[in-house]
Design a protein around this motif. Sequence first.
Motif, PDB file in Angstrom:
ATOM      1  N   PHE A 178     -10.868  71.556 -40.885  1.00  0.00           N
ATOM      2  CA  PHE A 178     -11.465  72.862 -40.673  1.00  0.00           C
ATOM      3  C   PHE A 178     -10.489  73.802 -39.975  1.00  0.00           C
ATOM      4  CE2 PHE A 178     -15.057  70.018 -41.139  1.00  0.00           C
ATOM      5  CZ  PHE A 178     -15.948  70.755 -41.914  1.00  0.00           C
ATOM      6  N   SER A 179     -10.719  75.093 -40.161  1.00  0.00           N
ATOM      7  CA  SER A 179      -9.828  76.112 -39.594  1.00  0.00           C
ATOM      8  C   SER A 179      -9.848  76.145 -38.070  1.00  0.00           C
ATOM      9  CB  SER A 179     -10.201  77.494 -40.144  1.00  0.00           C
ATOM     10  OG  SER A 179     -11.551  77.810 -39.840  1.00  0.00           O
ATOM     11  N   ASP A 180     -10.861  75.544 -37.445  1.00  0.00           N
ATOM     12  CA  ASP A 180     -10.892  75.511 -35.976  1.00  0.00           C
ATOM     13  C   ASP A 180     -10.181  74.277 -35.426  1.00  0.00           C
ATOM     14  OD1 ASP A 180     -12.709  73.494 -36.588  1.00  0.00           O
ATOM     15  OD2 ASP A 180     -14.332  74.294 -35.359  1.00  0.00           O
ATOM     16  N   GLY A 181      -9.503  73.530 -36.309  1.00  0.00           N
ATOM     17  CA  GLY A 181      -8.734  72.363 -35.877  1.00  0.00           C
ATOM     18  C   GLY A 181      -9.498  71.056 -35.964  1.00  0.00           C
ATOM     19  N   HIS A 182     -10.792  71.106 -36.228  1.00  0.00           N
ATOM     20  CA  HIS A 182     -11.593  69.871 -36.313  1.00  0.00           C
ATOM     21  C   HIS A 182     -11.228  69.127 -37.590  1.00  0.00           C
ATOM     22  CE1 HIS A 182     -14.920  67.172 -35.579  1.00  0.00           C
ATOM     23  NE2 HIS A 182     -15.310  67.353 -36.827  1.00  0.00           N
ATOM     24  N   GLU A 183     -10.877  67.837 -37.431  1.00  0.00           N
ATOM     25  CA  GLU A 183     -10.508  67.053 -38.603  1.00  0.00           C
ATOM     26  C   GLU A 183     -10.830  65.579 -38.450  1.00  0.00           C
ATOM     27  OE1 GLU A 183      -5.925  65.974 -38.301  1.00  0.00           O
ATOM     28  OE2 GLU A 183      -6.179  68.149 -38.387  1.00  0.00           O
ATOM     29  N   SER A 184     -11.741  65.250 -37.538  1.00  0.00           N
ATOM     30  CA  SER A 184     -12.003  63.832 -37.300  1.00  0.00           C
ATOM     31  C   SER A 184     -13.263  63.308 -37.985  1.00  0.00           C
ATOM     32  CB  SER A 184     -12.076  63.555 -35.793  1.00  0.00           C
ATOM     33  OG  SER A 184     -13.100  64.333 -35.202  1.00  0.00           O
ATOM     34  N   GLY A 185     -13.954  64.139 -38.749  1.00  0.00           N
ATOM     35  CA  GLY A 185     -15.162  63.679 -39.422  1.00  0.00           C
ATOM     36  C   GLY A 185     -14.880  63.116 -40.803  1.00  0.00           C
ATOM     37  N   LEU A 186     -15.387  61.912 -41.070  1.00  0.00           N
ATOM     38  CA  LEU A 186     -15.294  61.320 -42.403  1.00  0.00           C
ATOM     39  C   LEU A 186     -16.652  61.453 -43.077  1.00  0.00           C
ATOM     40  CD1 LEU A 186     -13.243  58.050 -41.742  1.00  0.00           C
ATOM     41  CD2 LEU A 186     -12.428  60.346 -42.340  1.00  0.00           C
ATOM     42  N   TYR A 187     -16.693  62.193 -44.152  1.00  0.00           N
ATOM     43  CA  TYR A 187     -17.931  62.484 -44.871  1.00  0.00           C
ATOM     44  C   TYR A 187     -18.023  61.558 -46.082  1.00  0.00           C
ATOM     45  CZ  TYR A 187     -18.035  66.821 -42.149  1.00  0.00           C
ATOM     46  OH  TYR A 187     -18.062  67.753 -41.127  1.00  0.00           O
ATOM     47  N   SER A 188     -18.855  60.521 -45.965  1.00  0.00           N
ATOM     48  CA  SER A 188     -19.029  59.597 -47.092  1.00  0.00           C
ATOM     49  C   SER A 188     -19.802  60.299 -48.198  1.00  0.00           C
ATOM     50  CB  SER A 188     -19.786  58.343 -46.644  1.00  0.00           C
ATOM     51  OG  SER A 188     -21.150  58.663 -46.376  1.00  0.00           O
ATOM     52  N   TRP A 189     -19.720  59.740 -49.410  1.00  0.00           N
ATOM     53  CA  TRP A 189     -20.494  60.298 -50.523  1.00  0.00           C
ATOM     54  C   TRP A 189     -21.974  60.294 -50.154  1.00  0.00           C
ATOM     55  CZ3 TRP A 189     -16.430  62.216 -51.640  1.00  0.00           C
ATOM     56  CH2 TRP A 189     -15.326  61.606 -52.228  1.00  0.00           C
ATOM     57  N   GLN A 190     -22.428  59.246 -49.483  1.00  0.00           N
ATOM     58  CA  GLN A 190     -23.826  59.125 -49.064  1.00  0.00           C
ATOM     59  C   GLN A 190     -24.196  60.223 -48.074  1.00  0.00           C
ATOM     60  OE1 GLN A 190     -24.868  55.245 -47.581  1.00  0.00           O
ATOM     61  NE2 GLN A 190     -26.700  55.986 -46.554  1.00  0.00           N
ATOM     62  N   TYR A 191     -23.316  60.491 -47.093  1.00  0.00           N
ATOM     63  CA  TYR A 191     -23.613  61.505 -46.083  1.00  0.00           C
ATOM     64  C   TYR A 191     -23.650  62.900 -46.713  1.00  0.00           C
ATOM     65  CZ  TYR A 191     -23.682  63.921 -41.605  1.00  0.00           C
ATOM     66  OH  TYR A 191     -24.036  64.723 -40.536  1.00  0.00           O
ATOM     67  N   LEU A 192     -22.717  63.183 -47.634  1.00  0.00           N
ATOM     68  CA  LEU A 192     -22.725  64.472 -48.319  1.00  0.00           C
ATOM     69  C   LEU A 192     -24.008  64.644 -49.136  1.00  0.00           C
ATOM     70  CD1 LEU A 192     -19.013  64.685 -49.487  1.00  0.00           C
ATOM     71  CD2 LEU A 192     -20.132  66.169 -47.809  1.00  0.00           C
ATOM     72  N   TYR A 193     -24.446  63.565 -49.773  1.00  0.00           N
ATOM     73  CA  TYR A 193     -25.681  63.597 -50.565  1.00  0.00           C
ATOM     74  C   TYR A 193     -26.871  63.880 -49.645  1.00  0.00           C
ATOM     75  CZ  TYR A 193     -28.600  62.409 -54.607  1.00  0.00           C
ATOM     76  OH  TYR A 193     -29.465  62.457 -55.674  1.00  0.00           O
ATOM     77  N   GLU A 194     -26.887  63.218 -48.481  1.00  0.00           N
ATOM     78  CA  GLU A 194     -27.962  63.438 -47.513  1.00  0.00           C
ATOM     79  C   GLU A 194     -27.956  64.872 -47.009  1.00  0.00           C
ATOM     80  OE1 GLU A 194     -29.310  62.102 -43.026  1.00  0.00           O
ATOM     81  OE2 GLU A 194     -28.076  60.715 -44.171  1.00  0.00           O
ATOM     82  N   LEU A 195     -26.780  65.403 -46.666  1.00  0.00           N
ATOM     83  CA  LEU A 195     -26.686  66.787 -46.211  1.00  0.00           C
ATOM     84  C   LEU A 195     -27.204  67.742 -47.284  1.00  0.00           C
ATOM     85  CD1 LEU A 195     -23.186  66.931 -44.452  1.00  0.00           C
ATOM     86  CD2 LEU A 195     -25.430  67.027 -43.352  1.00  0.00           C
ATOM     87  N   GLY A 196     -26.849  67.478 -48.530  1.00  0.00           N
ATOM     88  CA  GLY A 196     -27.286  68.342 -49.621  1.00  0.00           C
ATOM     89  C   GLY A 196     -28.775  68.265 -49.863  1.00  0.00           C
ATOM     90  N   SER A 197     -29.322  67.070 -49.876  1.00  0.00           N
ATOM     91  CA  SER A 197     -30.741  66.910 -50.182  1.00  0.00           C
ATOM     92  C   SER A 197     -31.639  67.345 -49.025  1.00  0.00           C
ATOM     93  CB  SER A 197     -31.047  65.472 -50.603  1.00  0.00           C
ATOM     94  OG  SER A 197     -30.723  64.576 -49.572  1.00  0.00           O
ATOM     95  N   ARG A 198     -31.102  67.381 -47.804  1.00  0.00           N
ATOM     96  CA  ARG A 198     -31.895  67.767 -46.621  1.00  0.00           C
ATOM     97  C   ARG A 198     -31.408  69.081 -46.015  1.00  0.00           C
ATOM     98  NH1 ARG A 198     -31.455  63.658 -42.320  1.00  0.00           N
ATOM     99  NH2 ARG A 198     -33.107  64.904 -41.398  1.00  0.00           N
TER     100      ARG A 198
END
Length: 138
Positions: free
Chosen positions: A83-103
């Motif tokens: 991210f542009s604010d320097g944050h880069e430690s999050g690993l977004y699994s396919w499952q987590y992205l699906y959960e974020l999208g569906s919720r």
Amino acid sequence: MAGLNQDTPTPTALTVHGASRVLEVQYADGAAFRLPFELLRVYSPSAEVQGHGPGQEVLQTGKRDVTIVAVEPVGNYAIKPIFSDGHESGLYSWQYLYELGSRQSELWQDYLDRLQAAGVDRDQPMPGKAGSACGHQH
């Protein structure tokens, strides 16, 4: 998000839309989500955001204009956005992205409710950090 769910479909396409600040994810099951960068940033699965256990989450503010400057693949199961604010430690699994999208609607409302409960504005800058975000007492 502890384990990987074998039933989670694999993305067939990931598109970073810089101008509209959304990550578009299309899945093999036909599902497609447009995830705002701000939502991805405030729900980062990193310890910096989620803490090291329930109740240790760090409310994120000032992320409306955050962008994704790069996306790195992590094996065949996740991505690591930078991210542009320097944050880069999050690993977004396919499952987590699906959960974020569906919720997405529910999660966004929860975020707005937490901001209101804390008495802070979503555009308020994050409080200054003294050292590492993980340097708090346990």
